[in-house]
Design a protein around this motif. Structure first.
Motif, mmCIF file in Angstrom:
data_model
loop_
_atom_site.group_PDB
_atom_site.id
_atom_site.type_symbol
_atom_site.label_atom_id
_atom_site.label_comp_id
_atom_site.label_asym_id
_atom_site.label_seq_id
_atom_site.Cartn_x
_atom_site.Cartn_y
_atom_site.Cartn_z
ATOM 1 N N GLN A 1 -145.048 66.406 68.729
ATOM 2 C CA GLN A 1 -144.007 65.815 67.880
ATOM 3 C C GLN A 1 -144.227 66.065 66.380
ATOM 4 N N VAL A 2 -145.169 66.973 66.021
ATOM 5 C CA VAL A 2 -145.488 67.202 64.607
ATOM 6 C C VAL A 2 -145.064 68.604 64.169
ATOM 7 N N ASP A 3 -144.262 68.673 63.093
ATOM 8 C CA ASP A 3 -143.901 69.937 62.453
ATOM 9 C C ASP A 3 -144.947 70.162 61.354
ATOM 10 N N PHE A 4 -145.863 71.110 61.554
ATOM 11 C CA PHE A 4 -147.077 71.174 60.734
ATOM 12 C C PHE A 4 -146.854 71.617 59.288
ATOM 13 N N TYR A 5 -145.893 72.474 59.008
ATOM 14 C CA TYR A 5 -145.702 72.945 57.630
ATOM 15 C C TYR A 5 -145.240 71.827 56.686
ATOM 16 N N PRO A 6 -144.185 71.069 57.043
ATOM 17 C CA PRO A 6 -143.810 69.932 56.190
ATOM 18 C C PRO A 6 -144.926 68.885 56.115
ATOM 19 N N ALA A 7 -145.636 68.699 57.230
ATOM 20 C CA ALA A 7 -146.729 67.718 57.242
ATOM 21 C C ALA A 7 -147.819 68.111 56.249
ATOM 22 N N LEU A 8 -148.142 69.418 56.149
ATOM 23 C CA LEU A 8 -149.160 69.889 55.216
ATOM 24 C C LEU A 8 -148.743 69.637 53.766
ATOM 25 N N ILE A 9 -147.474 69.893 53.459
ATOM 26 C CA ILE A 9 -146.960 69.632 52.099
ATOM 27 C C ILE A 9 -147.088 68.149 51.765
ATOM 28 N N MET A 10 -146.727 67.292 52.722
ATOM 29 C CA MET A 10 -146.811 65.844 52.520
ATOM 30 C C MET A 10 -148.257 65.394 52.323
ATOM 31 N N VAL A 11 -149.185 65.995 53.051
ATOM 32 C CA VAL A 11 -150.604 65.642 52.947
ATOM 33 C C VAL A 11 -151.124 65.958 51.544
ATOM 34 N N ILE A 12 -150.788 67.139 51.023
ATOM 35 C CA ILE A 12 -151.220 67.521 49.668
ATOM 36 C C ILE A 12 -150.682 66.528 48.637
ATOM 37 N N ALA A 13 -149.409 66.173 48.768
ATOM 38 C CA ALA A 13 -148.802 65.194 47.854
ATOM 39 C C ALA A 13 -149.505 63.843 47.961
ATOM 40 N N SER A 14 -149.862 63.451 49.187
ATOM 41 C CA SER A 14 -150.511 62.158 49.438
ATOM 42 C C SER A 14 -151.862 62.049 48.754
ATOM 43 N N LEU A 15 -152.665 63.107 48.874
ATOM 44 C CA LEU A 15 -154.017 63.085 48.326
ATOM 45 C C LEU A 15 -154.012 63.024 46.795
ATOM 46 N N ILE A 16 -152.934 63.502 46.187
ATOM 47 C CA ILE A 16 -152.807 63.419 44.725
ATOM 48 C C ILE A 16 -152.278 62.044 44.310
ATOM 49 N N ALA A 17 -151.212 61.589 44.987
ATOM 50 C CA ALA A 17 -150.471 60.417 44.522
ATOM 51 C C ALA A 17 -151.054 59.071 44.931
ATOM 52 N N SER A 18 -151.648 58.974 46.127
ATOM 53 C CA SER A 18 -152.120 57.679 46.623
ATOM 54 C C SER A 18 -153.194 57.036 45.729
ATOM 55 N N PRO A 19 -154.239 57.786 45.292
ATOM 56 C CA PRO A 19 -155.224 57.169 44.387
ATOM 57 C C PRO A 19 -154.613 56.746 43.051
ATOM 58 N N LEU A 20 -153.633 57.518 42.557
ATOM 59 C CA LEU A 20 -152.954 57.147 41.302
ATOM 60 C C LEU A 20 -152.217 55.821 41.470
ATOM 61 N N GLY A 21 -151.549 55.649 42.611
ATOM 62 C CA GLY A 21 -150.846 54.398 42.891
ATOM 63 C C GLY A 21 -151.793 53.223 43.012
ATOM 64 N N ALA A 22 -152.952 53.448 43.658
ATOM 65 C CA ALA A 22 -153.946 52.380 43.817
ATOM 66 C C ALA A 22 -154.486 51.926 42.467
ATOM 67 N N MET A 23 -154.726 52.865 41.576
ATOM 68 C CA MET A 23 -155.210 52.513 40.233
ATOM 69 C C MET A 23 -154.173 51.689 39.473
ATOM 70 N N ALA A 24 -152.899 52.034 39.639
ATOM 71 C CA ALA A 24 -151.824 51.269 38.998
ATOM 72 C C ALA A 24 -151.734 49.869 39.593
ATOM 73 N N GLY A 25 -151.882 49.767 40.930
ATOM 74 C CA GLY A 25 -151.789 48.478 41.614
ATOM 75 C C GLY A 25 -152.877 47.507 41.200
ATOM 76 N N LYS A 26 -154.079 48.021 40.909
ATOM 77 C CA LYS A 26 -155.202 47.158 40.508
ATOM 78 C C LYS A 26 -154.949 46.494 39.152
ATOM 79 N N LYS A 27 -154.061 47.103 38.355
ATOM 80 C CA LYS A 27 -153.798 46.577 37.007
ATOM 81 C C LYS A 27 -152.574 45.661 36.962
ATOM 82 N N MET A 28 -151.768 45.671 38.025
ATOM 83 C CA MET A 28 -150.511 44.910 38.015
ATOM 84 C C MET A 28 -150.715 43.462 38.452
#
Length: 259
Positions: A206-233
């Motif tokens: 049930q996994v389309d690997f090419y879109p999943a890979l793009i999403m994974v790259i975006a996740s590894l960049i954005a998720s820690p940035l969001g967590a740092m913002a959340g700790k300050k809010m």
């Protein structure tokens, strides 16, 4: 894959993962409807509900890793809570993800809509005094936590959502866990849950690997940035953002089901 497709999928992954890290959810509550509805608006091929749930499962695995890494210091990760809810949600998600193969597209969407509706209602229940408890004095009913996590795992395994958006209101409203401990621990539990959902989705094709890979790259960049913002809010602001987000998603999903 053309450049428009790559940029669209990357931005969906980035926005969802930033909010994921900030609010302690896997991000599927945002990315599921975005993947379902946004690509066709740009004239791109539409994903089926099965494809969306598969891509979401893989992406959530990496978004939650990034968020946990950002919260690893500060005492916000409650190990007892993570073990009890994590093991239960993993068992449920494995069963749910294998079971989803035989479900219809509408069936998957209805399960997702029901989970989002329950989570939305819970987020608007007043949560008084939970953030006054010191981090080293947090207590909760372990078996109630485990049973609720098992139920969440079953539903989240079906939709590939990892259940973070439902785990957060359960921890806040039912278990009375402080907001920042909830956010950090939820990301860790979501990571454990997404292992089961990912294995089930990949093994059932049930996994389309090419879109999943793009999403994974975006996740590894954005998720820690969001967590740092959340700790300050402010924690109240975090709760309001999550409540409105879940409500909006529930409404959008049900509008699609009923139309």
């Amino acid at each position: 894959m053309d450049i428009t497709f790559i940029i669209t999928i990357f931005l969906i992954g980035f926005i969802g993962s930033y909010i994921s890290g900030m609010l302690g959810i896997g991000g599927s509550i945002i990315k599921y409807p975005m993947l379902l509805y946004i690509p066709p608006l740009f004239g791109l091929a539409a994903f089926s509900a099965h494809e969306v749930s598969g891509i979401s499962a893989v992406q959530v695995l990496f978004a939650s890793i990034g968020g946990v890494w950002a919260y690893r210091k500060g005492g916000y990760l409650n190990k007892t809570l993570i073990i009890y809810m994590g093991v239960s949600v993993l068992i449920g998600s494995v069963i749910g993800s294998f079971g989803s193969q035989s479900m219809s597209e509408d069936g998957i969407n209805i399960v997702y809509g029901l989970l989002a509706l329950i989570a939305a209602v819970m987020m608007f229940i007043p949560k008084k005094g939970i953030d006054d408890v010191p981090l080293d004095q947090v207590t909760f009913n372990k078996w109630l936590a485990a049973i609720l996590a098992l139920i969440v795992g079953l539903g989240s395994g079906i939709v590939g959502a990892a259940g973070g958006f439902l785990l957060v209101p359960i921890m806040l409203v039912v278990l009375k866990i402080p907001t920042r401990v909830t956010i950090a621990s939820s990301l860790a539990i979501t990571f454990i849950s997404s292992i089961g959902a990912t294995v089930g989705k990949i093994s059932t094709g049930q996994v389309d690997f090419y879109p999943a890979l793009i999403m994974v790259i975006a996740s590894l960049i954005a998720s820690p940035l969001g967590a740092m913002a959340g700790k300050k809010m402010n924690t109240k602001i975090l709760q309001v953002i999550l409540a409105l987000l879940i409500l909006a998603t529930a409404m959008k999903i049900w509008m699609g089901i009923l139309s």
